[in-house]
Design a protein around this motif. Structure first.
Motif, PDB file in Angstrom:
ATOM      1  N   PHE A 403       0.807  -1.224   0.000  1.00 32.36           N
ATOM      2  CA  PHE A 403       0.000   0.000   0.000  1.00 32.36           C
ATOM      3  C   PHE A 403       0.839   1.272   0.000  1.00 32.36           C
ATOM      4  CE2 PHE A 403      -3.079  -3.103   1.593  1.00 32.36           C
ATOM      5  CZ  PHE A 403      -4.189  -2.783   0.822  1.00 32.36           C
ATOM      6  N   ASP A 404       2.165   1.148  -0.242  1.00 28.00           N
ATOM      7  CA  ASP A 404       2.979   2.359  -0.324  1.00 28.00           C
ATOM      8  C   ASP A 404       3.939   2.343  -1.505  1.00 28.00           C
ATOM      9  OD1 ASP A 404       4.818   0.507   0.532  1.00 28.00           O
ATOM     10  OD2 ASP A 404       5.251   1.481   2.450  1.00 28.00           O
ATOM     11  N   GLY A 405       3.827   1.349  -2.379  1.00 24.74           N
ATOM     12  CA  GLY A 405       4.644   1.299  -3.578  1.00 24.74           C
ATOM     13  C   GLY A 405       6.055   0.807  -3.368  1.00 24.74           C
ATOM     14  N   THR A 406       6.371   0.342  -2.172  1.00 24.50           N
ATOM     15  CA  THR A 406       7.738  -0.112  -1.878  1.00 24.50           C
ATOM     16  C   THR A 406       7.915  -1.602  -2.095  1.00 24.50           C
ATOM     17  OG1 THR A 406       7.264  -0.539   0.464  1.00 24.50           O
ATOM     18  CG2 THR A 406       7.916   1.705  -0.137  1.00 24.50           C
ATOM     19  N   GLY A 407       6.818  -2.335  -2.245  1.00 24.84           N
ATOM     20  CA  GLY A 407       6.895  -3.777  -2.310  1.00 24.84           C
ATOM     21  C   GLY A 407       6.883  -4.442  -0.958  1.00 24.84           C
ATOM     22  N   ARG A 408       6.991  -3.639   0.107  1.00 26.74           N
ATOM     23  CA  ARG A 408       6.938  -4.193   1.456  1.00 26.74           C
ATOM     24  C   ARG A 408       5.482  -4.399   1.869  1.00 26.74           C
ATOM     25  NH1 ARG A 408      10.057   0.266   4.800  1.00 26.74           N
ATOM     26  NH2 ARG A 408       8.449   1.465   3.695  1.00 26.74           N
ATOM     27  N   PRO A 409       5.207  -5.457   2.615  1.00 26.51           N
ATOM     28  CA  PRO A 409       3.814  -5.697   3.010  1.00 26.51           C
ATOM     29  C   PRO A 409       3.348  -4.730   4.087  1.00 26.51           C
ATOM     30  CG  PRO A 409       5.258  -7.354   3.983  1.00 26.51           C
ATOM     31  CD  PRO A 409       6.113  -6.538   3.057  1.00 26.51           C
ATOM     32  N   SER A 410       2.184  -4.159   3.867  1.00 25.38           N
ATOM     33  CA  SER A 410       1.463  -3.383   4.876  1.00 25.38           C
ATOM     34  C   SER A 410       0.259  -4.194   5.313  1.00 25.38           C
ATOM     35  CB  SER A 410       1.014  -2.037   4.319  1.00 25.38           C
ATOM     36  OG  SER A 410       2.121  -1.247   3.919  1.00 25.38           O
ATOM     37  N   LEU A 411      -0.284  -3.883   6.467  1.00 25.87           N
ATOM     38  CA  LEU A 411      -1.435  -4.592   6.996  1.00 25.87           C
ATOM     39  C   LEU A 411      -2.675  -3.706   6.929  1.00 25.87           C
ATOM     40  CD1 LEU A 411       0.184  -6.070  10.251  1.00 25.87           C
ATOM     41  CD2 LEU A 411       0.063  -7.130   7.979  1.00 25.87           C
ATOM     42  N   ILE A 412      -3.843  -4.325   6.762  1.00 27.94           N
ATOM     43  CA  ILE A 412      -5.115  -3.625   6.913  1.00 27.94           C
ATOM     44  C   ILE A 412      -5.949  -4.406   7.927  1.00 27.94           C
ATOM     45  CG2 ILE A 412      -5.208  -2.466   4.690  1.00 27.94           C
ATOM     46  CD1 ILE A 412      -6.930  -4.780   3.643  1.00 27.94           C
ATOM     47  N   THR A 413      -6.683  -3.664   8.759  1.00 29.67           N
ATOM     48  CA  THR A 413      -7.493  -4.288   9.801  1.00 29.67           C
ATOM     49  C   THR A 413      -8.888  -3.662   9.819  1.00 29.67           C
ATOM     50  OG1 THR A 413      -6.712  -2.706  11.471  1.00 29.67           O
ATOM     51  CG2 THR A 413      -5.502  -4.796  11.271  1.00 29.67           C
ATOM     52  N   GLY A 414      -9.825  -4.415  10.390  1.00 30.89           N
ATOM     53  CA  GLY A 414     -11.179  -3.913  10.604  1.00 30.89           C
ATOM     54  C   GLY A 414     -11.623  -4.197  12.021  1.00 30.89           C
ATOM     55  N   GLY A 415     -12.327  -3.243  12.622  1.00 31.93           N
ATOM     56  CA  GLY A 415     -12.815  -3.384  13.991  1.00 31.93           C
ATOM     57  C   GLY A 415     -14.307  -3.643  14.037  1.00 31.93           C
ATOM     58  N   PHE A 416     -14.730  -4.438  15.013  1.00 32.79           N
ATOM     59  CA  PHE A 416     -16.139  -4.810  15.177  1.00 32.79           C
ATOM     60  C   PHE A 416     -16.487  -4.611  16.644  1.00 32.79           C
ATOM     61  CE2 PHE A 416     -20.024  -7.059  15.040  1.00 32.79           C
ATOM     62  CZ  PHE A 416     -20.332  -7.429  13.744  1.00 32.79           C
ATOM     63  N   TYR A 417     -17.364  -3.625  16.937  1.00 31.44           N
ATOM     64  CA  TYR A 417     -17.587  -3.177  18.316  1.00 31.44           C
ATOM     65  C   TYR A 417     -19.037  -3.424  18.708  1.00 31.44           C
ATOM     66  CZ  TYR A 417     -13.083  -1.278  17.326  1.00 31.44           C
ATOM     67  OH  TYR A 417     -11.758  -1.167  16.964  1.00 31.44           O
ATOM     68  N   ILE A 418     -19.225  -4.324  19.691  1.00 32.70           N
ATOM     69  CA  ILE A 418     -20.563  -4.798  20.022  1.00 32.70           C
ATOM     70  C   ILE A 418     -20.950  -4.514  21.460  1.00 32.70           C
ATOM     71  CG2 ILE A 418     -20.658  -6.580  18.252  1.00 32.70           C
ATOM     72  CD1 ILE A 418     -19.662  -8.577  20.324  1.00 32.70           C
TER      73      ILE A 418
END
Length: 437
Positions: A403-418
């Motif tokens: 996600f930054d064009g470097t070829g390095r892995p970035s993480l994406i997360t999602g939150g679930f609030y109950i």
């Protein structure tokens, strides 16, 4: 959806507080008691390794992000994010316009009946990516046949037309594409959690009309959390591995003959009904050319009277030993573990494991919980735990991409609030690597 069981169980707990199988199979391996990993030392703090950025458009209500998926949806060479918002019945898109830059969040489809999982595939062979959406309709515990399998047909300009492939069925939580019957078109594997009733099944693409599918049940048990697809035995036919939670706490392997006929094998099971199975994914963890299975158990809302983390929560992997064989290995402890993925986070050539964590501070007595854990592989399949972040809390879904064009892995997360307190929340978060000294 890796955290489905936890959400269902937590809702049951809140409501209370506020108001078969196939024949002809070989003998299964013995069920194993839950074994916590060695906890003689704590994890390494690595809080400065990643920098976080909240993406998209925050809403007024606590988010219910059931699934995030890194997909180059428009095939422009840049990885985008597709995610399911279960509370508002929506599938949404965050497009990467240039490295590290994102367009405003876009709605892809509404009225998706409680969507909890998204996958991409060119289902009609027209050169663009369609979306497969697994929908529960009702996230609250429910025995009604209200599950729906949607296909969002892409017109090539990222305008999507919804088609219903299956409805009036037990609640669907995962759906994966593959050609199971070797006829040249894509079929679908389904995890149908249901509640008291559920199944693992596959949908045969009959080819009789653009979106006509026939359902085949291959396991008649409730509590399926995930299905994953790969050629696990090297015969060039896609097989299925399924994770079952609830009272079963088992992992099943379905070996495909190539004609859509499956032989079932239970590859692992726990005698602990509170083991908390929460998610699986596929990766070649030991880099031997065979796909392995990474597995998390972190659901703290099982049969025990008190919700919260358990000493046996954590991450493990099933080594693919070839010819349909698997060997269990414990990776490490993580209270509330969900959504494990294989990713070489430090780019040293050894495949690591990262997992999210959620609902490990149910009583608000320990706000110093872990939200993301990196289990660093030393290259010899020894995994050292590193805490990547302790906030936001309750991250149930995780993926990675460039996600930054470097070829390095970035993480994406999602939150679930109950449940309250509704603080330290994160809806859709991007975690990019900082420059290391």
């Amino acid at each position: 959806m890796p955290a489905l069981r936890s959400i269902l169980s937590a809702v049951c707990f809140l409501l209370a507080a506020m108001l078969g199988g196939l024949g002809g199979c070989s003998k299964p391996p013995p069920r194993l008691a839950a074994q916590p990993a060695d906890q003689s030392f704590g994890p390494i703090e690595a809080l400065e390794r990643l920098q976080s950025q909240e993406l998209g458009t925050p809403g007024e209500l606590p988010p219910w992000i059931a699934h995030v998926k890194a997909i180059d949806l428009d095939r422009d060479g840049l990885t985008d994010i597709v995610f399911c918002e279960a509370q508002f019945n929506e599938v949404r898109w965050i497009r990467q316009t240039s490295p590290g830059k994102f367009a405003p969040e876009a709605l892809l489809a509404a009225d998706m009946r409680g969507p909890v999982h998204a996958e991409a595939a060119d289902m009609d062979s027209d050169g663009d990516l369609d979306l497969l959406i697994a929908s529960m309709s009702v996230v609250f515990p429910n025995n009604d046949r209200v599950g729906t399998a949607f296909l969002l047909e892409n017109d090539g300009q990222q305008n999507f037309t919804p088609h219903i492939l299956l409805e009036n069925t037990t609640r669907i939580v995962d759906m994966r594409p593959a050609d199971f019957d070797d006829d040249g078109d894509l079929d679908l594997a389904l995890a149908q959690f249901g509640y008291d009733q559920g199944e693992v099944a596959w949908l045969e693409n009959t080819g009789q009309s653009p979106w006509h599918f026939q359902r085949h049940v291959i396991l008649d048990l409730s509590g399926a959390v995930n299905v994953v697809v790969d050629d696990f035995n090297g015969d060039r036919h896609p097989d299925i591995v399924a994770l079952l939670s609830q009272q079963w706490e088992e992992v099943f392997y379905f070996q495909n003959s190539g004609s859509g006929s499956f032989t079932r094998q239970r590859i692992w099971g726990s005698t602990n009904e509170d083991y908390g199975s929460s998610g699986i994914s596929v990766t070649d963890l030991n880099r031997d050319g065979r796909p392995d299975v990474v597995y998390s158990n972190g659901d703290g809302f099982g049969p025990a009277a008190t919700p919260g983390p358990r000493p046996w929560h954590g991450v493990q992997w099933f080594e693919n030993t070839g010819n349909g064989g698997f060997r269990y290995h414990r990776i490490g402890t993580l209270p509330g573990a969900y959504s494990p993925i294989g990713v070489d986070l430090d780019q040293d050539g050894a495949m690591d494991v990262v997992a999210a964590a959620a609902y490990s501070d149910w009583n608000s007595k320990n706000r110093h919980v872990i939200s993301l854990m990196w289990f660093r592989n030393d290259g010899k399949m020894n995994f050292e735990p590193h805490v990547l972040t302790r906030t936001p809390k309750d991250l149930i879904t995780l993926d990675y991409g460039d996600f930054d064009g470097t070829g390095r892995p970035s993480l994406i997360t999602g939150g679930f609030y109950i449940y309250p307190p509704f603080d330290a929340m994160g809806r859709v978060m991007l975690w990019t690597p900082r420059a290391q000294p």
